[in-house]
Design a protein around this motif. Structure first.
Motif, PDB file in Angstrom:
ATOM      1  N   PHE A 259       2.397  -0.635  -6.356  1.00  0.00           N
ATOM      2  CA  PHE A 259       0.662  -1.212  -5.473  1.00  0.00           C
ATOM      3  C   PHE A 259      -1.129  -1.269  -6.341  1.00  0.00           C
TER       4      PHE A 259
ATOM      5  N   LYS B 220      -2.535   1.703  12.051  1.00  0.00           N
ATOM      6  CA  LYS B 220      -1.781   0.986  11.833  1.00  0.00           C
ATOM      7  C   LYS B 220      -1.831   1.160   9.874  1.00  0.00           C
ATOM      8  N   VAL B 221      -2.389   2.211   9.151  1.00  0.00           N
ATOM      9  CA  VAL B 221      -2.622   2.309   8.414  1.00  0.00           C
ATOM     10  C   VAL B 221      -1.354   3.309   7.461  1.00  0.00           C
TER      11      VAL B 221
ATOM     12  N   GLY C 246     -11.204   0.739   7.193  1.00  0.00           N
ATOM     13  CA  GLY C 246     -11.669   0.645   5.489  1.00  0.00           C
ATOM     14  C   GLY C 246     -10.291   1.033   4.885  1.00  0.00           C
ATOM     15  N   LYS C 247      -9.892   1.760   4.838  1.00  0.00           N
ATOM     16  CA  LYS C 247      -8.638   2.748   3.964  1.00  0.00           C
ATOM     17  C   LYS C 247      -7.249   1.603   4.416  1.00  0.00           C
ATOM     18  N   ASP C 248      -6.431   1.639   3.202  1.00  0.00           N
ATOM     19  CA  ASP C 248      -5.310   0.561   3.037  1.00  0.00           C
ATOM     20  C   ASP C 248      -3.734   1.686   2.678  1.00  0.00           C
ATOM     21  N   LEU C 249      -4.400   2.896   2.757  1.00  0.00           N
ATOM     22  CA  LEU C 249      -3.125   3.671   1.933  1.00  0.00           C
ATOM     23  C   LEU C 249      -3.597   5.317   2.145  1.00  0.00           C
TER      24      LEU C 249
ATOM     25  N   ARG D 256      -7.090  -2.095  -5.753  1.00  0.00           N
ATOM     26  CA  ARG D 256      -7.420  -3.219  -4.911  1.00  0.00           C
ATOM     27  C   ARG D 256      -7.004  -2.817  -3.458  1.00  0.00           C
ATOM     28  N   LEU D 257      -6.563  -1.549  -3.551  1.00  0.00           N
ATOM     29  CA  LEU D 257      -6.793  -0.620  -2.772  1.00  0.00           C
ATOM     30  C   LEU D 257      -7.758   0.334  -1.675  1.00  0.00           C
ATOM     31  N   GLN D 258      -7.755   0.520  -1.009  1.00  0.00           N
ATOM     32  CA  GLN D 258      -9.031   2.012  -0.394  1.00  0.00           C
ATOM     33  C   GLN D 258      -7.504   3.077  -0.426  1.00  0.00           C
ATOM     34  N   VAL D 259      -7.899   4.167  -0.785  1.00  0.00           N
ATOM     35  CA  VAL D 259      -6.807   5.188  -0.472  1.00  0.00           C
ATOM     36  C   VAL D 259      -7.632   6.865  -0.016  1.00  0.00           C
TER      37      VAL D 259
END
Length: 197
Positions: free
Chosen positions: A11, A103-104, A78-81, A15-18
């Motif tokens: 990953f 669906k995260v 807004g979270k990806d993981l 670029r992601l929000q954890v």
């Protein structure tokens, strides 16, 4: 015979929000693991209490945010993981349920059945990064393999990678021709000492 059917993915955490739920030792361990691999990782940690070491991380890494409150569904917006990193099994399960409904992708620390992904042992030498998975069977074996590979891979591997990158950029021809040339150039990396050159 049982096999490991995990699909390795790297990953780009910048670029992601954890989201990490838990401000104790487990949360600290997970945050450190992400930051060691990606110092620009965007991590929000939600907890009622935080270890002083986590507070220190916010001074060192500007993309770490501590939010002192109980976990709620809105934390996933807004979270990806998500990583559930508490020692409260009920809370971890609640975070898992909420993440699945949203669906995260989620990792529940030390609970393989509730993980969409694992944080494996990582071998790093410059630009080379190798992730090791034992399919959740034995983190200890993964740790030992990491030590073996860390010692076996020469520190000069980054020089090799940089030179091959320059060569790759200068190669002409179609994809197949480029792959053939690069395979020929890197063949020396897999030849044993007994093989004639």
């Amino acid at each position: 015979m049982e096999e490991n059917h995990l699909f390795p993915v790297f990953f780009k955490l910048h670029r992601l929000q954890v989201l990490v739920v838990g401000g104790g030792n487990i949360g600290l361990e997970k945050a450190n693991a992400m930051l060691e691999n990606c110092p620009q990782a965007n991590v929000t940690i939600v907890s009622m209490d935080f270890l002083p070491e986590l507070t220190s991380l916010t001074h060192q890494y500007p993309n770490i945010t501590l939010v002192q409150k109980s976990f709620s569904c809105g934390d996933l917006l807004g979270k990806d993981l998500v990583i559930a990193a508490t020692n409260d099994r009920e809370l971890n399960y609640h975070v898992w349920e909420t993440a699945k409904c949203s669906k995260v992708l989620i990792n529940v620390a030390d609970t393989p059945d509730l993980c969409d992904f694992y944080l494996g042992s990582i071998v790093r030498k410059g630009n080379l990064k190798i992730a090791i998975s034992t399919n959740g069977k034995s983190p200890t074996v993964a740790k030992r393999l990491k030590q073996v590979l860390q010692e076996a891979i020469p520190d000069t591997i980054d020089e090799v990678l940089n030179k091959l990158s320059l060569i790759r950029d200068k190669l002409t021809g179609d994809f197949s021709a480029k792959v053939k040339k690069l395979n020929s150039l890197t063949d020396v990396l897999v030849k044993s000492e007994r093989d004639p050159l």
